[in-house]
Design a protein around this motif. Structure first.
Motif, PDB file in Angstrom:
ATOM      1  N   ARG A  22       0.710  -1.781  -0.189  1.00 42.28           N
ATOM      2  CA  ARG A  22       0.698  -0.429   0.175  1.00 42.28           C
ATOM      3  C   ARG A  22       1.001   1.215   0.508  1.00 42.28           C
ATOM      4  NH1 ARG A  22      -3.719   1.553   4.949  1.00 42.28           N
ATOM      5  NH2 ARG A  22      -4.262   3.787   3.444  1.00 42.28           N
ATOM      6  N   MET A  23       0.308   1.766  -1.217  1.00 43.32           N
ATOM      7  CA  MET A  23       1.684   3.450  -1.152  1.00 43.32           C
ATOM      8  C   MET A  23       0.524   4.769  -1.396  1.00 43.32           C
ATOM      9  SD  MET A  23       4.068   1.558  -3.845  1.00 43.32           S
ATOM     10  CE  MET A  23       2.775   1.021  -4.907  1.00 43.32           C
ATOM     11  N   ARG A  24       0.687   5.117   0.373  1.00 42.93           N
ATOM     12  CA  ARG A  24      -1.052   6.380   0.383  1.00 42.93           C
ATOM     13  C   ARG A  24      -2.190   5.768  -0.568  1.00 42.93           C
ATOM     14  NH1 ARG A  24       3.101   8.301  -0.994  1.00 42.93           N
ATOM     15  NH2 ARG A  24       2.965   9.470  -3.440  1.00 42.93           N
ATOM     16  N   ASN A  25      -3.157   5.815  -1.276  1.00 43.81           N
ATOM     17  CA  ASN A  25      -4.044   5.486  -2.068  1.00 43.81           C
ATOM     18  C   ASN A  25      -4.333   4.352  -2.810  1.00 43.81           C
ATOM     19  OD1 ASN A  25      -3.176   7.389  -4.320  1.00 43.81           O
ATOM     20  ND2 ASN A  25      -4.808   8.012  -4.471  1.00 43.81           N
ATOM     21  N   ILE A  26      -2.861   3.676  -2.855  1.00 43.85           N
ATOM     22  CA  ILE A  26      -2.424   2.624  -3.859  1.00 43.85           C
ATOM     23  C   ILE A  26      -2.470   1.367  -3.413  1.00 43.85           C
ATOM     24  CG2 ILE A  26      -1.469   1.701  -6.311  1.00 43.85           C
ATOM     25  CD1 ILE A  26      -3.261   4.421  -6.836  1.00 43.85           C
ATOM     26  N   TRP A  27      -2.989   0.837  -3.577  1.00 44.88           N
ATOM     27  CA  TRP A  27      -2.669  -0.742  -3.021  1.00 44.88           C
ATOM     28  C   TRP A  27      -2.477  -2.163  -3.939  1.00 44.88           C
ATOM     29  CZ3 TRP A  27      -4.967  -1.395   1.490  1.00 44.88           C
ATOM     30  CH2 TRP A  27      -5.647  -0.757   2.798  1.00 44.88           C
ATOM     31  N   LYS A  28      -1.996  -2.747  -3.961  1.00 44.82           N
ATOM     32  CA  LYS A  28      -0.973  -3.780  -4.341  1.00 44.82           C
ATOM     33  C   LYS A  28      -1.912  -5.186  -3.559  1.00 44.82           C
ATOM     34  CE  LYS A  28       2.404  -1.388  -7.599  1.00 44.82           C
ATOM     35  NZ  LYS A  28       3.618  -1.754  -8.417  1.00 44.82           N
ATOM     36  N   TYR A  29      -2.121  -5.636  -4.936  1.00 47.33           N
ATOM     37  CA  TYR A  29      -3.078  -7.715  -4.451  1.00 47.33           C
ATOM     38  C   TYR A  29      -2.298  -8.148  -5.578  1.00 47.33           C
ATOM     39  CZ  TYR A  29      -7.019  -3.705  -3.205  1.00 47.33           C
ATOM     40  OH  TYR A  29      -7.486  -3.028  -2.277  1.00 47.33           O
ATOM     41  N   LYS A  30      -2.338  -9.830  -4.801  1.00 47.75           N
ATOM     42  CA  LYS A  30      -2.115 -11.289  -5.552  1.00 47.75           C
ATOM     43  C   LYS A  30      -3.740 -11.267  -5.472  1.00 47.75           C
ATOM     44  CE  LYS A  30       1.601 -12.343  -5.715  1.00 47.75           C
ATOM     45  NZ  LYS A  30       1.478 -12.554  -7.536  1.00 47.75           N
ATOM     46  N   ALA A  31      -4.763 -12.297  -5.729  1.00 48.44           N
ATOM     47  CA  ALA A  31      -5.840 -12.451  -6.342  1.00 48.44           C
ATOM     48  C   ALA A  31      -5.033 -14.194  -6.611  1.00 48.44           C
ATOM     49  CB  ALA A  31      -6.793 -12.078  -6.715  1.00 48.44           C
ATOM     50  N   VAL A  32      -6.204 -15.234  -6.168  1.00 44.23           N
ATOM     51  CA  VAL A  32      -6.186 -16.873  -6.638  1.00 44.23           C
ATOM     52  C   VAL A  32      -7.758 -17.129  -6.336  1.00 44.23           C
ATOM     53  CG1 VAL A  32      -5.503 -18.958  -6.484  1.00 44.23           C
ATOM     54  CG2 VAL A  32      -3.699 -16.936  -6.993  1.00 44.23           C
ATOM     55  N   ALA A  33      -8.258 -17.696  -7.423  1.00 41.66           N
ATOM     56  CA  ALA A  33      -9.345 -18.130  -7.953  1.00 41.66           C
ATOM     57  C   ALA A  33      -9.749 -19.553  -8.135  1.00 41.66           C
ATOM     58  CB  ALA A  33     -10.771 -17.176  -8.263  1.00 41.66           C
ATOM     59  N   ARG A  34     -10.569 -20.142  -7.022  1.00 39.69           N
ATOM     60  CA  ARG A  34     -10.250 -21.802  -6.958  1.00 39.69           C
ATOM     61  C   ARG A  34     -11.607 -22.678  -6.868  1.00 39.69           C
ATOM     62  NH1 ARG A  34      -5.835 -20.296  -3.697  1.00 39.69           N
ATOM     63  NH2 ARG A  34      -3.851 -21.307  -3.493  1.00 39.69           N
ATOM     64  N   VAL A  35     -12.049 -23.309  -7.572  1.00 45.09           N
ATOM     65  CA  VAL A  35     -12.957 -24.574  -7.528  1.00 45.09           C
ATOM     66  C   VAL A  35     -13.263 -25.754  -7.178  1.00 45.09           C
ATOM     67  CG1 VAL A  35     -14.993 -24.698  -8.871  1.00 45.09           C
ATOM     68  CG2 VAL A  35     -14.342 -22.798  -9.592  1.00 45.09           C
ATOM     69  N   ALA A  36     -13.270 -26.175  -6.203  1.00 36.48           N
ATOM     70  CA  ALA A  36     -13.251 -27.928  -5.346  1.00 36.48           C
ATOM     71  C   ALA A  36     -11.604 -27.564  -5.569  1.00 36.48           C
ATOM     72  CB  ALA A  36     -13.296 -28.877  -6.323  1.00 36.48           C
ATOM     73  N   GLY A  37     -10.688 -26.263  -4.986  1.00 34.20           N
ATOM     74  CA  GLY A  37      -9.415 -26.466  -5.106  1.00 34.20           C
ATOM     75  C   GLY A  37      -8.450 -26.674  -6.131  1.00 34.20           C
ATOM     76  N   ASN A  38      -8.937 -26.343  -7.078  1.00 36.66           N
ATOM     77  CA  ASN A  38      -8.042 -26.386  -8.266  1.00 36.66           C
ATOM     78  C   ASN A  38      -7.995 -25.027  -8.561  1.00 36.66           C
ATOM     79  OD1 ASN A  38      -7.523 -28.816  -9.055  1.00 36.66           O
ATOM     80  ND2 ASN A  38      -9.620 -29.333  -9.508  1.00 36.66           N
ATOM     81  N   VAL A  39      -7.302 -24.871  -8.578  1.00 32.32           N
ATOM     82  CA  VAL A  39      -7.113 -22.990  -9.381  1.00 32.32           C
ATOM     83  C   VAL A  39      -7.652 -22.540 -10.732  1.00 32.32           C
ATOM     84  CG1 VAL A  39      -5.157 -20.576 -10.043  1.00 32.32           C
ATOM     85  CG2 VAL A  39      -4.892 -22.229  -8.473  1.00 32.32           C
ATOM     86  N   VAL A  40      -8.708 -21.551 -11.177  1.00 30.24           N
ATOM     87  CA  VAL A  40      -9.786 -21.629 -11.794  1.00 30.24           C
ATOM     88  C   VAL A  40      -8.849 -19.849 -12.625  1.00 30.24           C
ATOM     89  CG1 VAL A  40     -11.361 -23.385 -11.487  1.00 30.24           C
ATOM     90  CG2 VAL A  40     -11.471 -20.299 -11.062  1.00 30.24           C
ATOM     91  N   ALA A  41      -8.241 -19.077 -11.568  1.00 31.77           N
ATOM     92  CA  ALA A  41      -7.968 -17.326 -12.240  1.00 31.77           C
ATOM     93  C   ALA A  41      -6.510 -16.728 -11.295  1.00 31.77           C
ATOM     94  CB  ALA A  41      -8.887 -16.895 -12.519  1.00 31.77           C
ATOM     95  N   GLU A  42      -5.803 -16.575 -12.016  1.00 34.68           N
ATOM     96  CA  GLU A  42      -5.449 -15.499 -10.444  1.00 34.68           C
ATOM     97  C   GLU A  42      -4.647 -14.363 -11.748  1.00 34.68           C
ATOM     98  OE1 GLU A  42      -2.062 -17.863 -10.319  1.00 34.68           O
ATOM     99  OE2 GLU A  42      -1.804 -18.651 -11.803  1.00 34.68           O
ATOM    100  N   ALA A  43      -4.403 -13.508 -10.349  1.00 36.04           N
ATOM    101  CA  ALA A  43      -4.433 -11.936 -11.073  1.00 36.04           C
ATOM    102  C   ALA A  43      -3.766 -11.173  -9.842  1.00 36.04           C
ATOM    103  CB  ALA A  43      -5.068 -11.174 -11.637  1.00 36.04           C
ATOM    104  N   ASP A  44      -2.505 -10.337 -10.456  1.00 32.88           N
ATOM    105  CA  ASP A  44      -1.854  -9.080  -9.774  1.00 32.88           C
ATOM    106  C   ASP A  44      -2.834  -8.009  -9.851  1.00 32.88           C
ATOM    107  OD1 ASP A  44       0.120 -10.831  -8.455  1.00 32.88           O
ATOM    108  OD2 ASP A  44       1.224  -9.769 -10.785  1.00 32.88           O
ATOM    109  N   LEU A  45      -3.787  -7.841  -9.083  1.00 28.04           N
ATOM    110  CA  LEU A  45      -4.657  -6.540  -9.121  1.00 28.04           C
ATOM    111  C   LEU A  45      -3.816  -5.361  -8.705  1.00 28.04           C
ATOM    112  CD1 LEU A  45      -7.804  -7.670  -7.992  1.00 28.04           C
ATOM    113  CD2 LEU A  45      -6.910  -7.920  -9.999  1.00 28.04           C
ATOM    114  N   MET A  46      -4.360  -3.464  -8.634  1.00 32.00           N
ATOM    115  CA  MET A  46      -3.422  -2.538  -8.517  1.00 32.00           C
ATOM    116  C   MET A  46      -5.836  -1.702  -9.039  1.00 32.00           C
ATOM    117  SD  MET A  46      -0.574  -0.167  -9.142  1.00 32.00           S
ATOM    118  CE  MET A  46      -0.763  -0.297 -10.760  1.00 32.00           C
TER     119      MET A  46
END
Length: 150
Positions: free
Chosen positions: A114-138
């Motif tokens: 987090r830098m002032r009003n900017i946030w960076k995240y790492k995101a992962v989505a799973r279905v039944a334990g398997n990764v279906v999508a992932e991304a770095d978000l700002m």
């Protein structure tokens, strides 16, 4: 956090609210959210009528909404006070499997920086334990002048 808590921490409403429950939340660190994917989702009417697949951009949006709840819970701000988190960037987005009616998306988002009003995240989505999508978000926090409809 149940749906009422989510509605208190996100400005989104039907048909664009894409998370149903928060199962874990550590302010400033991480969140785990659930999205129950139903055949009744409005996007399945056109994506695709004979082969319903949740659009990848909506999976990314669900991840961003979870990140928004994490951010609001971290700062203590709320949409009703005129605060929003807007996308500032999406990097390294990958889709590894289709999400279809009956699936339950488990979305994990961790705060990277987090830098002032900017946030960076790492995101992962799973279905039944398997990764279906992932991304770095700002995302960027903004203060609006309009009163939200919540």
């Amino acid at each position: 956090m149940d749906i009422q808590g989510i509605l208190d921490h996100l400005p989104h409403r039907f048909p664009f609210l894409l998370i149903d429950r928060i199962t874990e939340l550590v302010p400033g660190e991480r969140i785990v959210a659930l999205k129950n994917v139903s055949y009744n989702e409005p996007f399945f009417v056109g994506h695709f009528p004979r082969y319903p697949v949740m659009p990848g951009v909506l999976i990314i949006e669900a991840m961003a909404q979870a990140a928004g709840v994490l951010s609001f819970k971290t700062t203590g701000d709320k949409p009703k006070d005129g605060f929003l988190y807007l996308f500032a960037g999406i990097d390294n987005a990958r889709f590894k499997a289709q999400v279809v009616p009956g699936d339950q998306l488990l979305i994990e988002v961790t705060s990277e920086r987090r830098m002032r009003n900017i946030w960076k995240y790492k995101a992962v989505a799973r279905v039944a334990g398997n990764v279906v999508a992932e991304a770095d978000l700002m995302c960027a926090q903004v203060k609006t002048t309009a009163k939200p409809a919540v």
